[in-house]
Every structure is written in structure tokens, then in C-alpha cells.
Write a protein that holds these residues in place. Structure first.
Motif, PDB file in Angstrom:
ATOM      1  N   UNK B 253     110.936  52.192 -15.113  1.00 25.16           N
ATOM      2  CA  UNK B 253     111.828  51.632 -14.238  1.00 25.16           C
ATOM      3  C   UNK B 253     112.555  52.822 -13.795  1.00 25.16           C
ATOM      4  N   UNK B 256     110.910  55.243 -11.364  1.00 21.91           N
ATOM      5  CA  UNK B 256     110.427  54.765 -10.002  1.00 21.91           C
ATOM      6  C   UNK B 256     111.640  54.749  -9.141  1.00 21.91           C
ATOM      7  N   UNK B 257     112.550  55.026  -9.551  1.00 19.85           N
ATOM      8  CA  UNK B 257     113.879  54.982  -8.528  1.00 19.85           C
ATOM      9  C   UNK B 257     114.095  56.297  -7.486  1.00 19.85           C
ATOM     10  N   UNK B 258     114.186  56.065  -6.164  1.00 18.38           N
ATOM     11  CA  UNK B 258     114.346  57.137  -5.446  1.00 18.38           C
ATOM     12  C   UNK B 258     115.734  57.542  -5.603  1.00 18.38           C
ATOM     13  N   UNK B 267     106.437  62.028  -3.908  1.00 20.07           N
ATOM     14  CA  UNK B 267     106.021  60.812  -4.388  1.00 20.07           C
ATOM     15  C   UNK B 267     106.796  60.416  -5.486  1.00 20.07           C
ATOM     16  N   UNK B 268     106.839  59.005  -5.544  1.00 16.69           N
ATOM     17  CA  UNK B 268     107.708  58.479  -6.664  1.00 16.69           C
ATOM     18  C   UNK B 268     106.779  57.899  -7.885  1.00 16.69           C
ATOM     19  N   UNK B 269     107.437  58.087  -8.835  1.00  8.73           N
ATOM     20  CA  UNK B 269     106.650  57.425  -9.997  1.00  8.73           C
ATOM     21  C   UNK B 269     106.457  55.885  -9.971  1.00  8.73           C
ATOM     22  N   UNK B 270     105.119  55.435 -10.099  1.00  9.56           N
ATOM     23  CA  UNK B 270     104.998  54.047 -10.097  1.00  9.56           C
ATOM     24  C   UNK B 270     104.649  53.386 -11.202  1.00  9.56           C
ATOM     25  N   UNK B 271     104.845  52.126 -11.338  1.00  9.19           N
ATOM     26  CA  UNK B 271     104.460  51.548 -12.331  1.00  9.19           C
ATOM     27  C   UNK B 271     103.211  50.387 -11.556  1.00  9.19           C
ATOM     28  N   UNK B 272     102.151  50.561 -12.310  1.00  6.35           N
ATOM     29  CA  UNK B 272     100.923  50.075 -11.636  1.00  6.35           C
ATOM     30  C   UNK B 272     100.914  48.496 -11.757  1.00  6.35           C
ATOM     31  N   UNK B 273     100.130  47.691 -11.131  1.00  5.96           N
ATOM     32  CA  UNK B 273     100.087  46.498 -11.377  1.00  5.96           C
ATOM     33  C   UNK B 273     101.458  45.477 -11.034  1.00  5.96           C
ATOM     34  N   UNK B 289     100.562  46.790 -17.823  1.00  6.23           N
ATOM     35  CA  UNK B 289     100.920  47.527 -16.939  1.00  6.23           C
ATOM     36  C   UNK B 289     101.476  48.909 -17.723  1.00  6.23           C
TER      37      UNK B 289
END
Lengths: 345, 334
Positions: B253, B256-258, B267-273, B289
């Protein structure tokens, strides 16, 4: 009059040229809301322009009038050099496939009775593109990260918010637009899904050479996607500059205030005292002179008498302020951008 | 460090045609007197249902188990008549949307004095005087005139100030603020958060600040609890959680914050799903996830562990930093 931004831009013809745009909304009782007052801006091909401001500053009104969804009261909007203001409906319909918009609420912007495939195909039908559409539609759904066999036959209520926003993006992309307007396109999404959609938009922009007008109230999101940023206040642009200059060397006191107000996800960043006082003045009866002066810590008599025009400060950095300049209480931004100046334009 | 409000094994679920939806699942949480606790989570994580469980503001189809202890009494089983003496007087709440939490047809002044007259044994005139002082403290211009006006005459920021004033009117020990600034512009949000922080410090009040925005809790809370799928997956001092998150969800979390000052077009880190459905959960709800998930995570639910020396707790079999050492023992249980 206000600075002619268009003539100061690089030589190549911009994709979008907006000049002296004015949008007024009429209220019952005869009052007028000055939603957009004399705004000029340009978008180069392949560029992302971030448009930032608080609610009621006119950012959505600009988006809607650029797309002729609500034609402006005056001013000029040119796409590829072609004037859109006063254009005939037939030609406008042709041009619509060139400029598309994604809205904030993905669920209400999709027709709940139609399947995902038919939503995405609708633009192709309206534009009279040759049949069959299925292959193109499915490919576009794959491009936005959706499995056409899994979601193609579903309706919006069967999808999550993030998936709906992907469908809205697919609906726009299937027509291969030159300009994509994102009006708070990620504001309604959860953090983890927002990052997915932002990355998707970046990937698509890079691959398809899209030009983006990215409207948001969220300065951190705009920072991540924009090449240049325009800050709006009460219907006017108060600062316009390359992204690193806006965040690293802001000149307008309103930009300072906005940056100071951002809740930073880092407990080690000290909370600088907020210099900005009060609330946004009424757009029905905006203050004389500089519209920001009622909240501005630097305001003087001159600001009430004379409206500051948007003028170039350095190359590509425009400010509408009589007393532009950095502020001392800006330690948090400086720590955030160290070493980033090399990417400046 | 005396606990003021203690949640023990609190679960809240809703009976629906699709099955029981477990919105809050076995939550233990402690609010310490005079301290502020941030409760963060994405939509559907159960954070708002938890706050409404504490205040007993749930719809009739909700079922609740567990205990919420305040001054030795369980708020969940207290007769309504007794509980009503505490609501507003000792425990108050501020909601996201002040237009719906204020009564549109009642003058601002009466909305403020109503609870004072009920809980504090004072005259109408004294209540009005106190309410006017309170509005002035909250930065509302012309408080006397505002008292005679209606909520619709105020801007969103001013309305939220009024609803905070209403919550603070009887000087409660605990303030629960559920997304108090989410509907507001960023500069107004900043003003309101500064105001809440100042009032909390002045009054020595404990506050639970519920939000989806990690930026809002970062510099403003002492402790933090992260919710996911109805459970608290990690808790501890705010600074520790931001610096060294142990649960993979907290870490993802945060990543994934800008952030301001990040490289252009990075690119941002993402959490899949997608966020979890809370019908019939099994194992760790973040497992589908999670990049560290093993069979164990799908089979068994990790419990919130004992606090370490810094006060941090997490519910994870494979916490960050300890991943490599733990994986050897995983997967054996079928």
C-alpha cells in the motif's frame, strides 16, 4: 491582454490550441458563474498536461468546452489547427473520434443495460467504421488488461470500479483518438487500484503516442503522470510550468499553499504551517484584481487594483502574480525533489 | 498508557441472500487516553463498519459479537438508555458528509446546544454562550450570526467545522472521526486536520481517525492500525509502521502511493488483483494478492502476533524482512 501562450511554445504545431477561452454558466435569477475566464493553453503531441485546482475552479468546465460538450461563450479551440468553436455538427461528429474523455465515476458513465463489448463497440458504430468490430474490440479490451472472453459479455454492475474504468478507457481507445481528456479519472478508485490504472494510462500513452489532458485535484497523482502542469484558481490559470518547476520551484503563492496542504504519506516530513487562509471566493462575484488575493499571504493594494496577467518568468514557466517567488517555509518540497532537476525542460 | 477504549474480539456481520458478509472479523484494538489512533484501509476493509459498531449505529440486519469496553462497561451490551448517556457526552463522532450529519431544517445553534442541555446540567443561555465560544474557537467568523442560520448557508468546510463543534460540545473523552475531510478540498482538509489536532492536544482527548488516505494519518496520529478484509493486519506506532512495515499489504500500500518529487512518468508499484470479498473467508484474506503467499496462507488464518519491543504487531506467516527464513517451514501443512 493576457500573455499569448501559444506563440511562445516550441515551433511545431501543437495538437491542441486553446485561446482566451471563456465559459459562463447562468444561474436562476440572472446571476452568472464565471467558470472559465480567459484561459489559454496548448498541448504538444505526445505531451501530458496536468490541470490542477480545487472544486469550482473551472477545470471540468475547460474539459467540457474543449470537447464542445458545452461550447465556450467565447474564445478559440483548435485541434490540429482546425477551429472547433462554431463548427457544424456533421464535422464535429467526425472529429469526436479524435478527442475523447474519461470521467470520474466509471460506473455511472457506462450504460448499465449494455454488455462490455457493446459499450466499447458503440463509438465504432457511430463513426460508421467497417464491420466486423469484434476483433478490434477484443484486442482493445486486452490492451487495457481485461480478458474479453471473461468480461466481454458482462454488464457494468458485474464489474469492480477499477474494471469499469478500464472499460471506459477501452471505449475511448478503440477509436484511436489523438487527444484523451482524463477528468478526475482515478479519483474514485482505491489506492491499490489507482496505481494499476495510472500505470495503464502511462503504458498506453507511451505505446500509442497519446496526448493527455489530465485533470485532477490530486497533486501527487498529477506529479506522477504530467510533463507540464497548470494550476487553476477561480477560472484562471495562476501558474503553468514543467512538472519539476511546479513542484521544485513554485512561484505562485497559491501553488505554495496547495503543495503545503498535501497530506504527505511520510511521518518524518514536518507539517509546515499553512500560510493560506480562508476559503475560495465566490465565482459568481469574484474579487477585483487578483482573484486569489483574499486568501493570499502576500497580497497588497496593487493586487486589488490590478489583475496580474499570466507572464513568462523563465523559459516555459508562467506565473500570474505581482509578487512571485519561492517561500522560506518550503523545506518539505525541497527534500522531496533533490536530484530531480536534471529532468527539467 | 491506560487504555480508554478496548475492543476485544469484535466481529460484525450482515446476513445477505449470498451468505453472511463478515465486515469486521475478530478485531482487537486499544485506544489510549489522550492519544490518537489512525485506522486505515481501502473501501470495503471494514473500517467504517467498525466505527459504527462502537457507536451502535448499525442497520438492523447487522449481527455483532465481542466486547467494546469503556470505563469497565461493555458498550455493546449496555441498555440503550444507559448507552445514550455516553454518546455525545463521553464518546462523539464526526462523519464524512456534514450535510447529511447535520439536520437541514434545524438552526445551527440548536444543533449545538441540544446535546449540552441534555448532558450538562446548564441553562439555555449558558449553553448558547458556550456554543458560540466553541464556534469561535473553531474559526467560524461571526459565530453569533451563524448560530441563527441553517447548515445550507455554510460552505462545506464551515459545515464540517460546525459538525466538529457539535461533537465536541460536551467535551467528550473520545472522538471518532470517520473520513472527516474526504469530501473537502485539499487546502480546507489541511485546515480541518490542523484544527482537530490542536483541539485534541488542548483537551487531552483521545481520537480515532479513520481514513483511506495514508497521507492524512502520517504526521497526525501516534498509533496506526491497517485493516484489510475486515481484519486488522498490522498495528503499532505510526512512525514504525511507515518506516518498517512488516505485513506485505502495508508495504504494498505504501509503495503504490504516488509521491511528490518522484521521477517523471515513473511507474508505480501495484498490488495485483482486486480487494477481497468477505463472504466465507478462508486463510489469510490477502493471500490471493500476496507475492509471498504459500499454501499455509491459503489454509490457515494468521493471527495478529504479540507486540515486539517497538509495539508493532502483524498478522502474517511471512512478514517482510523475515521471508527467507520462514519459507522453509511453510507448505507442509495440508
Amino acid at each position: 491582454m493576457s500573455a499569448d501562450v501559444a506563440s511562445l511554445e516550441p515551433e511545431a504545431r501543437p495538437l491542441l490550441e486553446v485561446e482566451h477561452l471563456v465559459v459562463e454558466h447562468h444561474l436562476p435569477g440572472g446571476a452568472r458563474v464565471h467558470a472559465v475566464s480567459d484561459v489559454s493553453l496548448t498541448l504538444q503531441r505526445g505531451e501530458t498536461l496536468g490541470l490542477v485546482g480545487e472544486s469550482g475552479c473551472g477545470k471540468s468546465s475547460i474539459a467540457r468546452s474543449i470537447l464542445m460538450l458545452r461550447p465556450p461563450n467565447s474564445g478559440s479551440v483548435r485541434l490540429n489547427g482546425e477551429e472547433l468553436v462554431g463548427i457544424g455538427p456533421a464535422r464535429l461528429r467526425e472529429l469526436r473520434s479524435q478527442m475523447l474523455i474519461i470521467f470520474q465515476d466509471p460506473i455511472s458513465s457506462l450504460n448499465p443495460r449494455r454488455t462490455v463489448r457493446s459499450i466499447v463497440a458503440e463509438g465504432l458504430v457511430i463513426q460508421g467504421r467497417p464491420l466486423p468490430h469484434k476483433e478490434l474490440v477484443d484486442q482493445t479490451l486486452r490492451d487495457v488488461g481485461l480478458d474479453p472472453d471473461a468480461v466481454g459479455g458482462r454488464r457494468p454492475h458485474e464489474l469492480s470500479g477499477g474494471q469499469c474504468q478500464r472499460v471506459a478507457i477501452a471505449r475511448a481507445l478503440v477509436l484511436q483518438p489523438a487527444l484523451l481528456v482524463c477528468d478526475e479519472a482515478v479519483s474514485a478508485l482505491d489506492v491499490s487500484v489507482r496505481a494499476q490504472i495510472l500505470n495503464l494510462l502511462e503504458d498506453l500513452r507511451e505505446r500509442l503516442g497519446l496526448t493527455l489532458l489530465f485533470i485532477s485535484h490530486d497533486l501527487a497523482v498529477v506529479n506522477a503522470v504530467s510533463d507540464r502542469v497548470a494550476i487553476m484558481y477561480l477560472g484562471k490559470i495562476c501558474e503553468l510550468a514543467p512538472v519539476d518547476a511546479i513542484y521544485g520551484d513554485p512561484q505562485h503563492p497559491y501553488t505554495h499553499g496547495l503543495l503545503e496542504a498535501i497530506p504527505q504519506p511520510d511521518p518524518d516530513i514536518p507539517l509546515a504551517p499553512l500560510e493560506l487562509v480562508g476559503e475560495t471566493a465566490s465565482p459568481i462575484d469574484p474579487p477585483s484584481g487578483c482573484r486569489f488575493r483574499t486568501r493570499c499571504p502576500r497580497a497588497e493594494a496593487l493586487c486589488a487594483a490590478d489583475e496580474p496577467l499570466l507572464r513568462p518568468l523563465t523559459d516555459g514557466h508562467y506565473v500570474a502574480c505581482h509578487f512571485p517567488g519561492p517561500t522560506h517555509s518550503f523545506s518539505m518540497i525541497q527534500t522531496g525533489t533533490t536530484g530531480d532537476d536534471s529532468t527539467g525542460a | 498508557m491506560s487504555p480508554l477504549l478496548q475492543l476485544r474480539g469484535v466481529s460484525t456481520w450482515f446476513e445477505t441472500p449470498a451468505g453472511a458478509v463478515r465486515a469486521v472479523d475478530d478485531v482487537d484494538l486499544t485506544l489510549v487516553a489522550g492519544r490518537s489512533l489512525g485506522l486505515v484501509g481501502e473501501s470495503g476493509s471494514g473500517k467504517s463498519v467498525l466505527s459504527r459498531t462502537i457507536m451502535r449505529l448499525l442497520p438492523p440486519n447487522a449481527k455483532v459479537s465481542g466486547e467494546v469496553i469503556f470505563e469497565g462497561r461493555n458498550l455493546l451490551s449496555l441498555p440503550r438508555r444507559e448507552a445514550r448517556r455516553l454518546w455525545g457526552a463521553e464518546i462523539s463522532m464526526v462523519f464524512q458528509d456534514p450535510m447529511t450529519s447535520l439536520n437541514p431544517v434545524v438552526r445551527v445553534g440548536r444543533q449545538l446546544t441540544e446535546s449540552m442541555r441534555l448532558h450538562l446540567d446548564i441553562t439555555r443561555r449558558e449553553a448558547q454562550r458556550q456554543a458560540q465560544d466553541l464556534l469561535a474557537q473553531l474559526g467560524i467568523p461571526e459565530p453569533g450570526r451563524r448560530m441563527r442560520g441553517y447548515p445550507h448557508e455554510l460552505s462545506g468546510g464551515m459545515r464540517q467545522r460546525v459538525s466538529i463543534a457539535a461533537a465536541l460540545a460536551c467535551s467528550p473523552q473520545i472522538l471518532i472521526a470517520d473520513e472527516p475531510t474526504t469530501a473537502l478540498d485539499v487546502t480546507i482538509q489541511r485546515q480541518i486536520l490542523d484544527l482537530l489536532g490542536r483541539l485534541r492536544a488542548d483537551r487531552g482527548m483521545a481520537m480515532m481517525l479513520i481514513t483511506h488516505d495514508l497521507g492524512v494519518v502520517a504526521g497526525r496520529t501516534d498509533d496506526l492500525a491497517v485493516m484489510y478484509g475486515g481484519r486488522i493486519v498490522e498495528s503499532g506506532p505510526t512512525k514504525v509502521l511507515f518506516r518498517t512495515p512488516r505485513h506485505p499489504y502495508t508495504a504494498a500500500l505504501l509503495a503504490s502511493l504516488p509521491r511528490i518529487g518522484a521521477r517523471k512518468h515513473a511507474r508505480l508499484e501495484t498490488i495485483p488483483g482486486l480487494p477481497p470479498t468477505v463472504i466465507d473467508p478462508r486463510g489469510c484474506c490477502f493471500a490471493p494478492r500476496c507475492q509471498y503467499a504459500t499454501t499455509e496462507c491459503q489454509q490457515e488464518e494468521p493471527m495478529l502476533g504479540e507486540p515486539d519491543e517497538s509495539g508493532q504487531r502483524f498478522a502474517c506467516f511471512h512478514p517482510i524482512d523475515a521471508v527467507t527464513s520462514v519459507t522453509a517451514g511453510a507448505g507442509g501443512e495440508q
